[in-house]
Design a protein around this motif. Sequence first.
Motif: not given
Length: 315
Positions: A11, A15, A74, A100, A124-126, A143, A145, A166, A171
Amino acid sequence: MKILVLGAGAVGGYFGARLQQGGADVTFLLREPRATKIAKEGLVIKSGKGDAVLPVKVVTKGSEGGPYDIVLLTCKAYDLDSAMDAIAPAVGPDTTIVPMLNGLAHLAALDAKFGADKVAGGLARIGSTLGPDGEVRHTSPFAALAFGERTDRPARPSLVALDAACKKAGLDGGLNARINQDLWDKWIMLTSLAAMCCTLRGTTGDIMAADEGEALMTETVEECRKVAAAEGFDPGDKGIAHLKTYLTQRGSGFAASMLADLEKGGAIEGSHVIGDMLARARRHGIAAPNLRIALAVTQAYEARRARGALGKPGQ
């Protein structure tokens, strides 16, 4: 704006790298030997959105190069205590910590150590993993944030600046005025998925292939929804319907990363993700039998792991 990213894993590595590519001033706080490896070879990203080998700034102590405007936290939940100690020297009067981590339990710990005014909401979505040579492998088409204030105050300048960084980096996500609801929405999804994947030892598709699989999954979602509603964060019928559709796709290979950690004999976030949801259910007098079983499954695993009995039947 100076950004410190704790870790360069699946993660943080992804990012942080993308933010740097977008022109942000990014530093990675790493343990040895990863710090030496990345300082020598660069941070390697493998992604459908573009591969990269980046020279990056690396420190091994939070006191180096700070204080920072933003600290992206993270780590995994089981590393939270050591992570807070590591970033403490990097936190100055105007630093904002953007965690995150999965779930919500970490927020109370961060508030207690640094003060709630320094801790934003973040998620976070990844889909990403670390490859065998330490490369970050981005495996999902998305990906994103998301971050924002946890109170009704206007977004502070550092979060506005992070949002701009971002966007410049390409992102998804960014500043979110409803970050508390977003945190709950993700937690409902993750808890339901992790609970069923770990209890039934399979992907979403595997679970749907079981006679009672779909019923168990939807029951677990409803248990989590009742907890969210009791705490003032009901996703609503539309949100829950979308979530159930996503978690009941037949033939899907979607699974919680907790299942992969469990199957390889690693540390897991069972108590942080499932256990905290169950504890809140009990405080509100909500019956949650599926969560109860899932927590027991993860705790039994952790007990076997602690005594070195994984893969040794009868021990």
